[in-house]
Design a protein around this motif. Structure first.
Motif, short mmCIF file in Angstrom:
data_model
loop_
_atom_site.label_atom_id
_atom_site.label_comp_id
_atom_site.label_asym_id
_atom_site.label_seq_id
_atom_site.Cartn_x
_atom_site.Cartn_y
_atom_site.Cartn_z
N ASP A 130 -90.75 49.08 23.25
CA ASP A 130 -89.34 49.24 22.84
C ASP A 130 -88.49 48.12 23.43
OD1 ASP A 130 -89.68 51.64 21.41
OD2 ASP A 130 -89.36 52.87 23.22
N ASP A 183 -93.98 61.01 25.65
CA ASP A 183 -92.98 60.29 24.86
C ASP A 183 -91.69 61.11 24.75
OD1 ASP A 183 -92.33 58.11 22.84
OD2 ASP A 183 -92.09 59.89 21.58
N ALA A 184 -90.55 60.42 24.85
CA ALA A 184 -89.25 61.07 24.65
C ALA A 184 -89.05 62.29 25.56
CB ALA A 184 -89.06 61.47 23.18
N TRP A 220 -94.97 49.74 12.78
CA TRP A 220 -95.68 50.19 13.98
C TRP A 220 -95.30 51.61 14.37
CZ3 TRP A 220 -92.68 51.70 18.08
CH2 TRP A 220 -91.37 51.24 18.11
N TRP A 221 -94.04 51.97 14.08
CA TRP A 221 -93.54 53.23 14.61
C TRP A 221 -94.00 54.47 13.85
CZ3 TRP A 221 -90.76 54.49 10.42
CH2 TRP A 221 -89.94 53.54 9.79
N GLN A 234 -88.99 61.81 7.99
CA GLN A 234 -88.59 61.62 6.58
C GLN A 234 -88.09 62.94 5.99
OE1 GLN A 234 -91.63 60.42 7.51
NE2 GLN A 234 -91.08 58.25 7.54
N GLU A 292 -75.50 58.20 31.94
CA GLU A 292 -75.94 59.45 31.33
C GLU A 292 -76.16 60.58 32.35
OE1 GLU A 292 -79.33 58.85 28.75
OE2 GLU A 292 -78.50 56.96 28.02
N TYR A 300 -75.30 60.52 24.17
CA TYR A 300 -76.24 60.73 25.28
C TYR A 300 -75.57 61.32 26.51
CZ TYR A 300 -80.41 58.92 23.06
OH TYR A 300 -81.51 58.78 22.24
N LEU A 333 -83.75 63.24 17.56
CA LEU A 333 -83.80 61.82 17.88
C LEU A 333 -84.13 61.12 16.56
CD1 LEU A 333 -84.13 59.41 19.91
CD2 LEU A 333 -86.49 60.15 20.24
N VAL A 334 -83.24 60.30 16.07
CA VAL A 334 -83.38 59.60 14.78
C VAL A 334 -84.06 60.43 13.68
CG1 VAL A 334 -83.16 57.25 15.71
CG2 VAL A 334 -85.43 58.28 15.61
#
Ligand code: ARE
Ligand code: CA
Length: 494
Positions: A307, A214-215, A79-80, A126, A247, A168, A179-180
């Protein structure tokens, strides 16, 4: 009888004796408010499926839909993948540009706004080069014709071994590292901001009424403000800034860009519902609540999102009746504004929705018996927004409108009643047994249909009829761990 009625007034209103006031004979019932502040996140619903659902959403009382990200993304079943942009072409596994425009038009026709999830902090994650959904070639940090390292469009923070965010509690890391592993855009630079504004303007041209950012936590507040600067004044901006109690970055910092998602509400309501002291849910976001929350008028609350249902920080469809109770409490809440979540069943966190051979998502369909008691197989559309108990209370909220001066909460142990003057009344029962009581509803006399367990169809109520007598009294059985809701828009004698 509720013996000791603890009446708590909301919004500082002084309404002494309102509930006991007698009703003049033959008084006119007020019109339903037709408020449209309830949103619904249709996670991974295709544009065609949303277009087809909009009339039903409007009918139920939903005001707007939040979609999954609409831009070109990396390939893959998970999904992501849609959270890894390859370009800002509006072509994705959820539909084409034309289908998106047709969706916003169909929804506008029935008065439902469409809000898109905007992924603007980063690109792909990636390390290997690839081809996106719409055929665009890309490599990590190189998106031909759009972004490149050569032109300084990306951060390479140099603060951690792999440039990924690890702590964080470090503001600079959170905003300039990855982020990842997602290639982090230099959102403080004007060329990046300008191109992102162009993308959002294109969405607006296609009929989009607002954006979820987002984010947002991973961009400095002035960056987010600059990116949304050209949106129409009435556009909804929802910054995703997950509140982390320890945080340094606070959701409050993002109020300059618009509204903000309040994650604390869904996390807190989970424990409250499981514990049964539902009264505590009415205090969330008020001065009496222990946690710090965003100011109510800029806050959007939710029981879960895509999430949190995976992370289990909140309740989810898998919690059945507890989930219904949490949604009812959200919809009755005077704090913030509610977003109902609707997704698909899963047991593997990464599993995508059902797809055809090319990876296009199959259109969502709701099973007839969608509800808290159903057992869900992986991949089935759970359609929480259409569960009769949840949709009924969405209708209640639309009919009563925002909590005004006449909003009151009455508490008797684990039974909590919400009054909205003469427009509606709702009661939740946190006990494991049914409770039968005589309540002071504040409603004008009449026969009202419970919209949690029933519906008014051709003038007949399929559930419990609440007979309100002179003075607003009604004897009601509130089912265990459930609710009863009545409003002026669903009167059996109306
Ligand atoms: C996937 C793989 C990764 C891989 C990456 C790149 O899972 O292993 O490295 O791809 O190849 C979603 C998924 C991710 C996915 C990503 C990209 O959840 O698994 O990575 O898409 O495809 C933080 C952020 C918050 C973010 C959450 C998930 O602050 O903004 O992490 N939420 C949004 C979306 C997500 C989405 C993204 C952002 C990315 O809602 O669905 O990710 O676009 C504390 C902190 C939070 C922090 C949280 C989790 O609670 O307070 O701020 O949230 O921990 O780390
Ligand atoms: Ca960033």
């Amino acid at each position: 009888m509720l013996r000791r009625l603890a009446v708590r007034l909301l919004a500082g209103a002084v309404v002494v004796g309102l509930l006991a006031a007698c009703t003049p004979a033959g008084a006119e019932h007020p019109e339903p408010a037709a408020a449209k502040d309830v949103g619904v996140q249709l996670f991974h619903w295709t544009w065609d499926a949303i277009a087809a659902e909009c009339p039903a959403l409007a009918e139920a009382g939903y005001g707007w839909v939040l979609t999954s990200p609409p831009q070109e993304h990396v390939l893959g079943e998970q999904w992501w993948t849609v959270y890894q942009p390859v370009s800002y072409r509006v072509e994705s596994r959820l539909g084409t540009r034309e289908q998106l425009a047709a969706m916003t038009a169909a929804c506008a026709e029935v008065g439902v706004d469409v809000v898109a999830d905007a992924v603007v902090n980063h690109m792909t994650g990636q390390d290997e080069p690839g081809v996106g959904w719409a055929g665009s070639r890309y490599a990590h940090y190189d998106y031909p014709g759009l972004w490149s390292d050569a032109e300084g469009h990306f951060h390479h923070c140099g603060l951690t071994a792999d440039d990924d965010i690890s702590r964080y509690d470090d503001v600079v890391e959170v905003r300039s590292c990855e982020l990842v592993n997602l290639a982090d855009l230099a959102t403080e630079t004007e060329p990046v901001r300008a191109r992102l504004r162009e993308y959002l303007a294109d969405l607006v041209d296609l009929g989009i009424a607002g954006v979820r950012i987002d984010a947002a936590k991973h961009m400095a507040p002035p960056d987010v403000e600059a990116i949304v600067a050209d949106l129409p004044a009435q556009a909804l901006v929802l910054s995703e800034v997950i509140r982390g109690p320890q945080e340094p970055i606070r959701p409050e910092e993002y109020l300059g860009a618009g509204d903000v998602l309040e994650f604390a509400w869904g996390r807190d309501v989970k424990g409250i519902v499981q514990g049964g002291a539902l009264r505590l849910a009415t205090e969330l976001g008020s001065h009496e609540g222990s946690a710090t929350y965003l100011p109510s008028d800029a806050a959007w609350i939710f029981v879960d999102n895509h999430d949190t249902e995976r992370g289990r920080q909140t309740l989810s469809y898998a919690d059945g009746q507890d989930y219904v109770l949490a949604n009812v409490l959200m919809l009755a809440s005077h704090y913030g504004r509610p977003i109902v979540y609707s997704g698909y069943a899963f047991s593997d966190r990464d599993a995508g929705p059902e797809q055809d051979g090319s990876g296009a998502v199959l259109p969502a369909t709701c099973p007839e018996d969608a509800g808290p008691a159903r057992a869900w197989a992986d991949g089935e559309w759970v359609c929480q927004h259409a569960w009769p108990e949840i949709a009924g209370v969405v209708g209640w909220r639309a009919a009563v409108g925002p909590a005004g001066e006449d909003a009151q909460v009455q508490v008797d142990g684990r039974v909590v009643a919400f009054s909205r003057g003469e427009r509606g009344w709702l009661v939740v029962n946190g006990n494991a047994e049914d409770v039968t009581s005589t309540f002071e509803t504040g409603l004008l006399p009449g026969a009202y249909c419970d919209v949690v367990a029933g519906r008014l169809a051709d003038g007949a109520c399929t559930g419990q009829v609440v007979e309100v007598a002179d003075g607003g009294h009604a004897t009601v059985t509130v089912p265990a761990r459930s609710a009863v809701a009545v409003h002026v828009g669903a009167r059996q004698d109306g």
